[in-house]
Scaffold this motif. Structure first.
Motif, mmCIF file in Angstrom:
data_model
loop_
_atom_site.group_PDB
_atom_site.id
_atom_site.type_symbol
_atom_site.label_atom_id
_atom_site.label_comp_id
_atom_site.label_asym_id
_atom_site.label_seq_id
_atom_site.Cartn_x
_atom_site.Cartn_y
_atom_site.Cartn_z
ATOM 1 N N HIS A 70 -8.926 -17.592 -11.963
ATOM 2 C CA HIS A 70 -8.989 -18.482 -13.122
ATOM 3 C C HIS A 70 -9.877 -17.876 -14.195
ATOM 4 C CE1 HIS A 70 -13.132 -19.969 -12.202
ATOM 5 N NE2 HIS A 70 -12.780 -19.659 -10.971
ATOM 6 N N ASP A 81 -17.329 -15.479 -12.166
ATOM 7 C CA ASP A 81 -16.615 -16.509 -11.400
ATOM 8 C C ASP A 81 -15.271 -16.799 -12.066
ATOM 9 O OD1 ASP A 81 -15.606 -18.805 -10.267
ATOM 10 O OD2 ASP A 81 -17.491 -19.909 -10.327
ATOM 11 N N GLY A 82 -14.222 -16.272 -11.498
ATOM 12 C CA GLY A 82 -12.879 -16.448 -12.060
ATOM 13 C C GLY A 82 -12.394 -15.171 -12.718
ATOM 14 N N GLU A 115 -9.703 -24.644 -13.318
ATOM 15 C CA GLU A 115 -10.146 -24.538 -11.923
ATOM 16 C C GLU A 115 -11.461 -25.272 -11.710
ATOM 17 O OE1 GLU A 115 -11.959 -23.089 -8.267
ATOM 18 O OE2 GLU A 115 -12.804 -22.943 -10.260
ATOM 19 N N GLU A 116 -12.361 -25.176 -12.692
ATOM 20 C CA GLU A 116 -13.720 -25.682 -12.465
ATOM 21 C C GLU A 116 -13.833 -27.198 -12.633
ATOM 22 O OE1 GLU A 116 -15.885 -24.026 -11.096
ATOM 23 O OE2 GLU A 116 -15.815 -21.915 -11.682
ATOM 24 N N HIS A 181 -12.581 -12.933 -5.603
ATOM 25 C CA HIS A 181 -13.585 -13.767 -6.264
ATOM 26 C C HIS A 181 -14.965 -13.170 -6.041
ATOM 27 C CE1 HIS A 181 -15.557 -17.494 -7.569
ATOM 28 N NE2 HIS A 181 -14.378 -17.863 -8.025
HETATM 29 ZN ZN LIG Z 1 -14.118 -19.578 -9.287
#
Ligand SMILES: [Zn+2]
Length: 394
Positions: A70, A81-82, A115-116, A181
């Motif tokens: 993401h 993150d993503g 996603e978050e 990830h």
């Molecule tokens: Zn993530």
């Protein structure tokens, strides 16, 4: 790729990212994704839930191997993150083409939307809708902090929300999904740069509403108050203690107060609990304990507590044959548990799914200081390329 994404949606004040579903930074990330697909001659596609796909080979072919992650962030999130998963996916495809790999199956890179859950309070909306674990009737009722409904936010960003919902045809054509990830923890800190996910802890979000009575901070005697802030504060401490005793996690990271005045006793404190544990029984018991201690304290404070479960994700055991195959391809990469939810965790209910984690030296995530070293990121790309080669090539 990394340098292009780095400034998008970054706050000058905090250094963190504010790429939230359907906002302008999200639009820039999406434009970037589409451009990456076109630069490589991949077939670009937007699905009914606003997830982006870049296909090498026939999108209608069977047994596709899909990778990706993401591009959105938590409020003031980190750069990795993503995006590390999406960038590594494109880079792994480049590496495979460089190796002269002969693809036997369609391969796709995907960017799952929202996603978050930073904007509408439910994580993994894009993959949940696709997998049919979030009903469209529920999704259209979701609102952000300004009262904007999800379909209106999609429409304002130029996307058609009219067809959101389960996409079983699409999933039925996917043979495997592998998400890379950044690690959110420190299991890899002392060992190898890349690991394989074992399971995702069950986790959820619960909203505690503490109803008291608004009054004057200067004229109301302490004994006459019905102050929900006290109940809230006690509940936060109880959550921490009970989570520690259970070997689990409990976090109050978001709060809303009414009327939110310095010289007013609050009438309402709303606190959101995020809780996770290794198994579902422990998690259920932990949340019950926190609720009980909130209710006990509430009685003393003359406050009323309401508990609402806003989302819940059961334990996810990734596909064991796929996991073992990947660990073997990577010459015995370590298998790690995780407390964080991912799109891969949502899709695991529908298709064989696996995850790779790239070492994060400090373990910090959901923060501007989240980091991974370049050699580890490159090791991640090469590992992902090996995995895709094994799964998708002759
Ligand atoms: Zn993530």
């Amino acid at each position: 790729m990394w340098a292009e994404l780095l400034p998008v949606g970054r706050s000058a004040a905090s250094g963190g990212y504010r790429r939230h579903a359907w906002n302008s930074a999200d639009a820039e990330c999406r434009a970037w994704f589409e451009q990456q697909a076109r630069n490589r001659g991949l077939h670009y596609e937007l699905d009914r839930n606003g997830n982006q796909w870049a296909w090498l080979g026939d999108p209608q072919g069977e047994g596709a191997v899909v990778t990706g992650s993401h591009l959105d962030s938590v409020p003031d999130g980190g750069a990795f993150d993503g995006p590390l998963g999406v960038v590594s996916s494109f880079a792994a495809l480049d590496e495979l083409r460089g190796r002269g790999a002969r693809f036997a199956k369609p391969v796709a890179v995907v960017n799952f939307g929202d996603e978050e859950g930073a904007r509408f309070g439910v994580a993994c909306i894009g993959s949940r809708l696709t997998a049919g674990v979030l009903a469209p009737e529920q999704a259209v009722e979701l609102r952000d902090a300004d009262g904007v409904r999800l379909p209106d936010a999609m429409e304002r960003a130029g996307y058609d929300p009219s067809a959101i919902g389960a996409d079983r045809d699409r999933l039925s054509r996917i043979g495997a999904f592998v998400e890379l990830h950044v690690e959110q923890g420190r299991y890899l800190a002392e060992g190898q740069p890349v690991g394989v996910a074992g399971a995702i802890w069950p986790h959820g979000r619960w909203r505690f509403d503490f109803h008291g009575e608004a009054n004057h901070a200067g004229t109301t005697r302490l004994d006459d108050r019905r102050d929900p802030m006290l109940t809230y504060a006690t509940t936060v401490l109880a959550a921490r203690k009970k989570a520690r005793l259970a070997g689990a996690l409990a976090t109050f990271g978001k709060i809303a107060v009414e009327p939110n005045g310095t010289n007013a006793i609050a009438s309402l404190v709303r606190g959101w609990l995020d809780s996770r544990a290794a198994d579902e029984a422990t998690l259920t018991e932990l949340v019950e304990q926190i609720h009980r201690s909130a209710a006990e304290r509430a009685e003393r404070d003359g406050v009323r507590v309401e508990l609402t479960r806003e989302s819940y994700t059961p334990v996810v055991d990734f596909d064991v044959p796929l996991r073992d195959r990947i660990a073997a391809t990577l010459h015995g990469a370590p298998v790690l548990p995780t407390g964080a939810g991912h799109d891969a965790g949502i899709l695991a209910s529908a298709i064989p799914t696996a995850m790779l984690f790239v070492r994060n030296p400090s373990g910090v995530s959901h923060s501007p200081t989240e980091h991974a070293e370049l050699p580890d990121c490159l090791a991640g790309v090469s590992a992902l390329a090996d995995v895709l080669e094994d799964l998708a090539c002759q």
